[in-house]
Design an enzyme around this catalytic site. Structure first.
Site, PDB file in Angstrom:
ATOM      1  N   CYS A 198      -8.064  22.049  32.423  1.00  0.00           N
ATOM      2  CA  CYS A 198      -7.765  20.647  33.459  1.00  0.00           C
ATOM      3  C   CYS A 198      -7.580  19.418  32.232  1.00  0.00           C
ATOM      4  O   CYS A 198      -8.583  19.613  31.284  1.00  0.00           O
ATOM      5  CB  CYS A 198      -9.052  20.537  33.995  1.00  0.00           C
ATOM      6  SG  CYS A 198      -8.911  18.836  34.827  1.00  0.00           S
ATOM      7  N   ARG A 206       0.153  26.177  38.929  1.00  0.00           N
ATOM      8  CA  ARG A 206      -0.572  24.745  38.850  1.00  0.00           C
ATOM      9  C   ARG A 206      -1.643  24.549  37.739  1.00  0.00           C
ATOM     10  O   ARG A 206      -1.332  24.035  36.722  1.00  0.00           O
ATOM     11  CB  ARG A 206      -1.101  24.361  40.337  1.00  0.00           C
ATOM     12  CG  ARG A 206      -1.127  23.030  40.691  1.00  0.00           C
ATOM     13  CD  ARG A 206      -2.494  22.282  40.204  1.00  0.00           C
ATOM     14  NE  ARG A 206      -3.755  23.058  40.691  1.00  0.00           N
ATOM     15  CZ  ARG A 206      -4.984  22.843  40.023  1.00  0.00           C
ATOM     16  NH1 ARG A 206      -5.008  22.050  38.854  1.00  0.00           N
ATOM     17  NH2 ARG A 206      -5.989  23.682  40.161  1.00  0.00           N
ATOM     18  N   ASP A 207      -2.812  25.188  38.148  1.00  0.00           N
ATOM     19  CA  ASP A 207      -3.844  25.019  37.173  1.00  0.00           C
ATOM     20  C   ASP A 207      -3.526  25.566  35.790  1.00  0.00           C
ATOM     21  O   ASP A 207      -3.631  25.011  35.037  1.00  0.00           O
ATOM     22  CB  ASP A 207      -5.144  25.649  37.556  1.00  0.00           C
ATOM     23  CG  ASP A 207      -6.428  25.132  37.023  1.00  0.00           C
ATOM     24  OD1 ASP A 207      -6.315  24.173  36.330  1.00  0.00           O
ATOM     25  OD2 ASP A 207      -7.543  25.481  37.461  1.00  0.00           O
ATOM     26  N   HIS A 246     -13.867  29.843  41.941  1.00  0.00           N
ATOM     27  CA  HIS A 246     -12.633  29.266  40.838  1.00  0.00           C
ATOM     28  C   HIS A 246     -13.407  29.469  39.523  1.00  0.00           C
ATOM     29  O   HIS A 246     -14.226  28.350  39.179  1.00  0.00           O
ATOM     30  CB  HIS A 246     -12.162  27.975  41.194  1.00  0.00           C
ATOM     31  CG  HIS A 246     -11.156  27.436  40.636  1.00  0.00           C
ATOM     32  ND1 HIS A 246      -9.826  27.147  40.966  1.00  0.00           N
ATOM     33  CD2 HIS A 246     -11.211  26.779  39.216  1.00  0.00           C
ATOM     34  CE1 HIS A 246      -9.080  26.732  40.053  1.00  0.00           C
ATOM     35  NE2 HIS A 246     -10.085  26.366  38.807  1.00  0.00           N
ATOM     36  N   HIS A 267     -13.238  29.159  35.388  1.00  0.00           N
ATOM     37  CA  HIS A 267     -12.639  29.178  33.968  1.00  0.00           C
ATOM     38  C   HIS A 267     -13.536  30.095  33.145  1.00  0.00           C
ATOM     39  O   HIS A 267     -14.636  30.049  33.180  1.00  0.00           O
ATOM     40  CB  HIS A 267     -12.636  27.706  33.608  1.00  0.00           C
ATOM     41  CG  HIS A 267     -11.506  26.829  34.319  1.00  0.00           C
ATOM     42  ND1 HIS A 267     -10.212  26.687  33.926  1.00  0.00           N
ATOM     43  CD2 HIS A 267     -11.564  26.459  35.458  1.00  0.00           C
ATOM     44  CE1 HIS A 267      -9.609  26.014  34.777  1.00  0.00           C
ATOM     45  NE2 HIS A 267     -10.295  25.806  35.654  1.00  0.00           N
TER      46      HIS A 267
HETATM   47  C1  LIG Z   1      -5.706  10.386  42.262  1.00  0.00           C
HETATM   48  C2  LIG Z   1      -4.964   9.551  41.519  1.00  0.00           C
HETATM   49  C3  LIG Z   1      -3.506   9.410  42.098  1.00  0.00           C
HETATM   50  C4  LIG Z   1      -5.514   8.230  41.601  1.00  0.00           C
HETATM   51  O1  LIG Z   1      -4.838   7.331  40.513  1.00  0.00           O
HETATM   52  P1  LIG Z   1      -4.914   5.818  40.459  1.00  0.00           P
HETATM   53  O2  LIG Z   1      -4.377   5.185  39.447  1.00  0.00           O
HETATM   54  O3  LIG Z   1      -6.350   5.326  40.795  1.00  0.00           O
HETATM   55  O4  LIG Z   1      -4.123   5.575  42.104  1.00  0.00           O
HETATM   56  P2  LIG Z   1      -3.124   4.368  42.457  1.00  0.00           P
HETATM   57  O5  LIG Z   1      -3.234   4.561  43.850  1.00  0.00           O
HETATM   58  O6  LIG Z   1      -3.804   3.136  42.058  1.00  0.00           O
HETATM   59  O7  LIG Z   1      -1.956   4.784  41.880  1.00  0.00           O
HETATM   60  C5  LIG Z   1      -1.524   4.377  40.620  1.00  0.00           C
HETATM   61  C6  LIG Z   1       0.000   4.840  40.558  1.00  0.00           C
HETATM   62  O8  LIG Z   1       0.136   6.200  40.620  1.00  0.00           O
HETATM   63  C7  LIG Z   1       1.056   6.408  41.762  1.00  0.00           C
HETATM   64  N1  LIG Z   1       0.647   7.737  42.707  1.00  0.00           N
HETATM   65  C8  LIG Z   1      -0.568   7.513  43.369  1.00  0.00           C
HETATM   66  N2  LIG Z   1      -0.762   8.685  44.023  1.00  0.00           N
HETATM   67  C9  LIG Z   1       0.282   9.368  43.678  1.00  0.00           C
HETATM   68  C10 LIG Z   1       0.776  10.544  44.093  1.00  0.00           C
HETATM   69  N3  LIG Z   1      -0.011  11.691  45.126  1.00  0.00           N
HETATM   70  N4  LIG Z   1       1.899  11.104  43.661  1.00  0.00           N
HETATM   71  C11 LIG Z   1       2.595  10.578  42.818  1.00  0.00           C
HETATM   72  N5  LIG Z   1       2.305   9.266  42.511  1.00  0.00           N
HETATM   73  C12 LIG Z   1       1.051   8.841  42.848  1.00  0.00           C
HETATM   74  C13 LIG Z   1       1.056   5.108  42.559  1.00  0.00           C
HETATM   75  O9  LIG Z   1       2.331   4.967  43.273  1.00  0.00           O
HETATM   76  C14 LIG Z   1       0.885   4.181  41.420  1.00  0.00           C
HETATM   77  O10 LIG Z   1       2.250   4.079  40.811  1.00  0.00           O
HETATM   78  P3  LIG Z   1       2.905   2.777  39.996  1.00  0.00           P
HETATM   79  O11 LIG Z   1       2.708   1.911  41.016  1.00  0.00           O
HETATM   80  O12 LIG Z   1       1.663   2.676  38.874  1.00  0.00           O
HETATM   81  O13 LIG Z   1       4.099   3.318  39.348  1.00  0.00           O
HETATM   82  C15 LIG Z   1      -4.804   9.913  40.002  1.00  0.00           C
HETATM   83  O14 LIG Z   1      -6.039   9.777  39.508  1.00  0.00           O
HETATM   84  C16 LIG Z   1      -4.172  11.148  39.888  1.00  0.00           C
HETATM   85  O15 LIG Z   1      -3.127  11.556  40.061  1.00  0.00           O
HETATM   86  N6  LIG Z   1      -4.975  12.175  39.184  1.00  0.00           N
HETATM   87  C17 LIG Z   1      -4.688  13.480  38.677  1.00  0.00           C
HETATM   88  C18 LIG Z   1      -5.867  14.234  38.945  1.00  0.00           C
HETATM   89  C19 LIG Z   1      -5.096  15.884  38.446  1.00  0.00           C
HETATM   90  O16 LIG Z   1      -4.308  16.285  39.103  1.00  0.00           O
HETATM   91  N7  LIG Z   1      -5.954  16.554  37.980  1.00  0.00           N
HETATM   92  C20 LIG Z   1      -6.047  17.652  37.612  1.00  0.00           C
HETATM   93  C21 LIG Z   1      -6.136  18.630  38.846  1.00  0.00           C
HETATM   94  S1  LIG Z   1      -7.719  18.772  39.425  1.00  0.00           S
HETATM   95  C22 LIG Z   1      -8.029  20.306  38.407  1.00  0.00           C
HETATM   96  O17 LIG Z   1      -7.364  20.774  37.620  1.00  0.00           O
HETATM   97  C23 LIG Z   1      -9.566  20.873  38.803  1.00  0.00           C
HETATM   98  C24 LIG Z   1      -9.422  22.089  39.813  1.00  0.00           C
HETATM   99  C25 LIG Z   1      -8.820  21.795  41.127  1.00  0.00           C
HETATM  100  O18 LIG Z   1      -8.487  23.249  39.516  1.00  0.00           O
HETATM  101  C26 LIG Z   1     -10.810  22.685  40.084  1.00  0.00           C
HETATM  102  C27 LIG Z   1     -11.593  22.610  38.672  1.00  0.00           C
HETATM  103  O19 LIG Z   1     -11.542  23.737  38.061  1.00  0.00           O
HETATM  104  O20 LIG Z   1     -12.375  22.077  38.732  1.00  0.00           O
END
Ligand SMILES: CC(C)(COP(=O)([O-])OP(=O)([O-])OC[C@H]1O[C@@H](n2cnc3c(N)ncnc32)[C@H](O)[C@@H]1OP(=O)([O-])[O-])[C@@H](O)C(=O)NCCC(=O)NCCSC(=O)C[C@@](C)(O)CC(=O)[O-]
Length: 302
Positions: free
Chosen positions: A240, A15-16, A207, A209
């Site tokens: 990220c 994933r990450d 966690h 990096h």
């Molecule tokens: C959170 C949202 C969804 C808000 O995104 P948004 O645009 O505010 O949400 P929305 O509810 O308005 O939805 C927008 C569109 O996304 C779809 N949607 C909405 N939710 C989902 C879902 N679950 N699965 C699939 N599709 C989804 C939804 O259906 C819609 O589709 P459209 O109508 O435009 O076709 C968006 O900001 C997002 O997906 N962000 C991704 C964040 C991410 O994955 N970041 C990387 C991981 S975090 C990380 O790496 C840090 C970590 C954990 O490792 C720790 C560290 O090191 O810090």
């Protein structure tokens, strides 16, 4: 404080590690990676995320990945789920654990999940309830616990506050994440000591990096503060999409090598992990950034 005799490693490379890769990695490669990691003995593998495919296209095939893997009994397979839509997908995919992910920094919360910290907690509430009713494990990640790419310094109180709120949601485990790898040992120890005043140490994970090369020292400092769960990624893969310039997670091979030297048990086969690190690096077309992994692979080849 003495060091733990046993440490749990959560392998986050599927994933990450992969989420930030520009070229789409075939689903079959993701499946083989998870299968190899399972066979190497990891107790917990962060396998996929169910987030918007527009935001993170690399993770769009999570359901197919989960449908294709061979599950090893006893291994916990986790998925990131930012909202109920993600949770429903995780439930359908048969995940063992779902991960809600927030931040200790307002700026990062907006960039990563498009809402404030308070809004994110409100969004996580139904996810947490659904996870509990379905009998799934629930984990929370707190990004930017040691610093933020947009806001700079993050007060320890902000990390503790989010940890407290995540705990109130019923989280089984809480990850203190150094998203951009700026933390140093003394600060890590302080943050971990503060968080473990509100969350039991056995439920807190580190966690890290490795952007500034501090991860191994930070793991040691965290262990001195009573932490015994760490995230790592084979070959140091990762990054990220919303933390520009941040490099991958601490390399699993490096962590396992250090822990073996400290006589700390993980139950994971380092030799197999070295092979996995070299294999996945060849598939994604860049050299492994694991120092121990590359050295051990070279010794093997010789
Ligand atoms: C959170 C949202 C969804 C808000 O995104 P948004 O645009 O505010 O949400 P929305 O509810 O308005 O939805 C927008 C569109 O996304 C779809 N949607 C909405 N939710 C989902 C879902 N679950 N699965 C699939 N599709 C989804 C939804 O259906 C819609 O589709 P459209 O109508 O435009 O076709 C968006 O900001 C997002 O997906 N962000 C991704 C964040 C991410 O994955 N970041 C990387 C991981 S975090 C990380 O790496 C840090 C970590 C954990 O490792 C720790 C560290 O090191 O810090």
């Amino acid at each position: 404080m003495s060091l733990p005799t046993k440490v749990k490693i959560v392998e986050v490379s599927p994933r990450d590690g992969l989420q930030n890769e520009k070229e789409f990695i075939p689903t079959s490669v993701k499946i083989e990676l998870i299968n190899r990691l399972s066979a190497a003995g990891f107790p917990n593998i962060e396998a996929v995320s169910f987030v918007s495919p527009k935001w993170v296209p690399q993770m769009a095939d999570g359901a197919d990945v989960m449908a294709g893997i061979q599950r090893r009994p006893g291994t916990i397979y986790s998925a990131l789920t930012p909202n109920l839509k993600g949770f429903d997908a995780a439930l359908a995919a048969g995940m063992d654990e779902v991960v809600i992910f927030g931040a200790a920094s307002e700026a990062f919360s907006q960039k990563n999940i498009n809402c404030s910290i308070a809004e994110s907690i409100a969004r996580f509430e139904p996810v947490a309830q659904a996870a509990k009713s379905a009998g799934l494990r629930l984990r929370a990640s707190i990004s930017c616990s040691l610093g933020c790419p947009y806001q700079g310094e993050v007060p320890i109180g902000a990390v503790v506050d989010v940890a407290r709120r995540m705990l109130a949601l019923g989280c089984d485990e809480i990850d203190v994440a150094d998203t951009i790898g700026v933390g140093t040992a003394a600060r890590v120890e302080q943050v971990m000591r503060a968080v473990t005043e509100v969350v039991e140490p056995s439920r807190v994970a580190g966690h890290f990096h490795d952007t500034y090369g501090q991860s191994l020292a930070n793991i040691l400092a965290a262990m001195q503060a009573g932490i015994s769960i760490f995230h790592a990624s084979v070959a140091g893969l990762g990054g990220c999409p919303y933390a520009k310039g941040a490099t991958g997670n601490v390399a699993t091979e490096d962590v396992l090598y250090m822990l073996r030297g400290l006589d700390i048990d993980t139950g994971i086969d380092l030799d197999a992990v070295v092979d996995i690190g070299q294999w996945i690096s060849s598939h994604i077309g860049h050299k492994s950034s694991s120092r121990a992994g590359n050295a051990l692979a070279a010794r093997k080849a010789a």
